[in-house]
Design a protein around this motif. Structure first.
Motif, short mmCIF file in Angstrom:
data_model
loop_
_atom_site.label_atom_id
_atom_site.label_comp_id
_atom_site.label_asym_id
_atom_site.label_seq_id
_atom_site.Cartn_x
_atom_site.Cartn_y
_atom_site.Cartn_z
N ASP A 69 34.46 1.75 4.81
CA ASP A 69 33.81 0.53 4.34
C ASP A 69 32.58 0.84 3.47
OD1 ASP A 69 33.27 -2.15 4.05
OD2 ASP A 69 32.26 -2.36 5.98
N LEU A 70 32.72 1.83 2.62
CA LEU A 70 31.55 2.36 1.92
C LEU A 70 31.71 2.43 0.41
CD1 LEU A 70 28.92 3.50 3.07
CD2 LEU A 70 29.89 5.79 2.86
N ILE A 71 32.96 2.63 -0.05
CA ILE A 71 33.16 2.92 -1.48
C ILE A 71 32.65 1.79 -2.37
CG2 ILE A 71 35.56 2.04 -1.63
CD1 ILE A 71 36.11 4.59 -3.38
N GLN A 72 32.65 0.59 -1.85
CA GLN A 72 32.26 -0.58 -2.66
C GLN A 72 30.76 -0.87 -2.59
OE1 GLN A 72 33.49 -0.60 0.31
NE2 GLN A 72 32.90 -2.41 1.49
N ARG A 73 30.04 -0.11 -1.79
CA ARG A 73 28.61 -0.43 -1.60
C ARG A 73 27.69 0.36 -2.53
NH1 ARG A 73 28.34 -3.30 3.28
NH2 ARG A 73 30.13 -2.81 4.60
N GLY A 74 26.66 -0.33 -3.05
CA GLY A 74 25.60 0.35 -3.79
C GLY A 74 24.65 1.03 -2.81
N GLY A 75 23.59 1.61 -3.30
CA GLY A 75 22.65 2.33 -2.43
C GLY A 75 23.27 3.61 -1.92
N THR A 76 22.75 4.11 -0.81
CA THR A 76 23.34 5.30 -0.20
C THR A 76 23.24 5.22 1.31
OG1 THR A 76 22.94 7.65 0.25
CG2 THR A 76 21.24 6.51 -1.00
N PHE A 77 24.37 5.34 1.99
CA PHE A 77 24.35 5.19 3.45
C PHE A 77 23.56 6.31 4.11
CE2 PHE A 77 27.24 8.24 5.69
CZ PHE A 77 27.64 8.98 4.59
N LEU A 78 23.37 7.42 3.39
CA LEU A 78 22.61 8.54 3.96
C LEU A 78 21.10 8.31 3.83
CD1 LEU A 78 24.72 11.55 2.63
CD2 LEU A 78 24.44 10.89 5.03
N GLY A 79 20.74 7.35 2.98
CA GLY A 79 19.31 7.15 2.69
C GLY A 79 18.87 8.20 1.68
N THR A 80 17.77 7.89 1.00
CA THR A 80 17.23 8.86 0.05
C THR A 80 15.72 8.77 0.14
OG1 THR A 80 17.26 9.63 -2.25
CG2 THR A 80 17.33 7.24 -1.93
N ALA A 81 15.04 9.75 -0.43
CA ALA A 81 13.58 9.75 -0.33
C ALA A 81 13.03 10.72 -1.35
CB ALA A 81 13.14 10.19 1.07
N ARG A 82 11.72 10.68 -1.51
CA ARG A 82 11.06 11.71 -2.31
C ARG A 82 10.20 12.53 -1.34
NH1 ARG A 82 11.93 7.70 -6.54
NH2 ARG A 82 13.13 8.83 -8.10
N CYS A 83 10.09 13.81 -1.58
CA CYS A 83 9.45 14.69 -0.60
C CYS A 83 8.62 15.76 -1.31
CB CYS A 83 10.56 15.35 0.25
SG CYS A 83 9.97 16.59 1.40
#
Ligand code: ADP
Length: 329
Positions: A69-83
């Motif tokens: 249930d992921l291919i159609q979603r924007g964003g990122t299920f893993l999350g992202t960040a700056r570090c």
């Protein structure tokens, strides 16, 4: 290009992460990495929240259903960040230790220029093979015609410009539309050409505001009802440009800064397909021991690019786009 399909897997466990600015299609790419690795009998971990999560040990094992249930979603299920910490050798060492603690033997990084640069530095420390996938709406990664998310972002910008043209025309206004792209003019150029904008201002091409304003004034005298000026954020600020244009033309001028809306949304078919192809290639490469490559597209075909070449070179704006704009716009 080297055929990596059907190679024997030499790694037992890999990880995938998304980093930097999110882009639509990152989920499709990560899904393809996960499913390909599992199909090949290799364990897959997800690193959550980019390099920050790598340093904080936010690492989880993924299954086939983790990416349903992921291919159609924007964003990122893993999350992202700056570090910031990852920019130090000590930070990267901490990250590497965490990967090794989980038995991770290879890493797929999906991100922009900065994230891939981080990956190249991690690779230089040794200890883990790295494969990169270009994930950014800016389409500014050297060596590839395409980056994951650029098509959706261009479609979003075009849809917005269509609407802005309607209202500009109703009021006989000039509309300045600022689009993203960081230091690259790709997104502005493509969305400007595809929406039929009257002017496209990008950092890679010199432009003359005085001439443009004189032309606009003349065209309004002849009955023109609207002008769309698409400006790349890397060229100049939309607000600043709007003020100058309003002052020089005396015509009611408005500005619309499309902003983060360009980052979100369900990925287009092109982004889903290309991200899936790239994800599969990345997984097959990493599990067969390949390192220091970025997978991208060249003339419609998947190609591998040396990671260090990719991060050490600045991608120029395609001269064909500039030529096309000079004829059509
Ligand atoms: P993007 O990947 O979208 O270009 P950034 O440039 O913000 O986004 O980079 C994302 C992250 O990648 C940074 O927060 C940092 O952790 C890492 N990174 C970026 N540049 C470097 C660098 N020169 N050295 C090490 N890590 C970097």
């Amino acid at each position: 290009m080297e055929d990596l399909s059907g190679g024997i897997s030499v790694l037992n466990a890999i990880a995938v992460m998304t980093s930097g600015g999110d882009s639509p299609g990152m989920n499709a790419a990560a899904r393809a990495v996960v499913r390909t690795a599992l199909y090949e009998g290799v364990k897959v971990f997800g690193i959550q929240n980019g390099y920050k999560g790598m340093l904080n040990d936010e690492i989880i094992e993924l299954q086939r259903r983790s990416v349903s249930d992921l291919i159609q979603r924007g964003g990122t299920f893993l999350g992202t960040a700056r570090c910031k910490e990852f920019k130090t050798e000590e930070g990267r060492r901490k990250g590497l230790d965490n990967l090794q603690k989980h038995g991770i033997e290879g890493l797929v990084i999906i991100g922009g220029d900065g994230s891939l640069t981080g990956g190249s530095l991690l690779s230089k420390m040794g200890g883990i093979p790295i494969v990169g996938l270009p994930g950014t709406i800016d389409n500014d990664v050297w060596g590839t015609d395409y980056t994951i998310g650029c098509d959706t972002a261009a479609n979003t910008a075009v849809e917005a410009i269509n609407k802005l043209r309607d209202t500009a025309s109703a009021h006989k206004r000039i509309m300045v539309v600022e689009v993203m792209g960081h230091t690259s003019g790709w997104l502005a150029m493509v969305s400007g050409i595809a929406s039929g904008a009257e002017y496209i201002i990008v950092p890679e091409v010199k432009y003359n505001i005085d001439e443009m304003c004189e032309e606009i004034v003349e065209s309004y005298k002849k009955g023109r009802r609207y002008t769309i000026i698409v400006v790349a954020e890397g060229a100049c600020s939309g607000v600043g440009l709007k003020n100058v244009v309003q002052e020089k033309t005396g015509i009611d001028t408005r500005v619309s800064i499309l902003g983060h809306i360009q980052r979100g949304g369900s990925p287009t078919v092109e982004d889903r397909m290309k991200a899936s192809q790239l994800g599969e290639r990345a997984a097959l490469a990493i599990i067969s021991g390949v390192s220091n490559v970025v997978f991208g597209f060249d003339e419609g075909k998947v190609v591998s690019i040396n990671l260090f070449d990719s991060v050490n070179n600045k991608k120029p704006l395609d001269p064909e786009l500039v030529r096309l704009a000079s004829v059509l716009v």
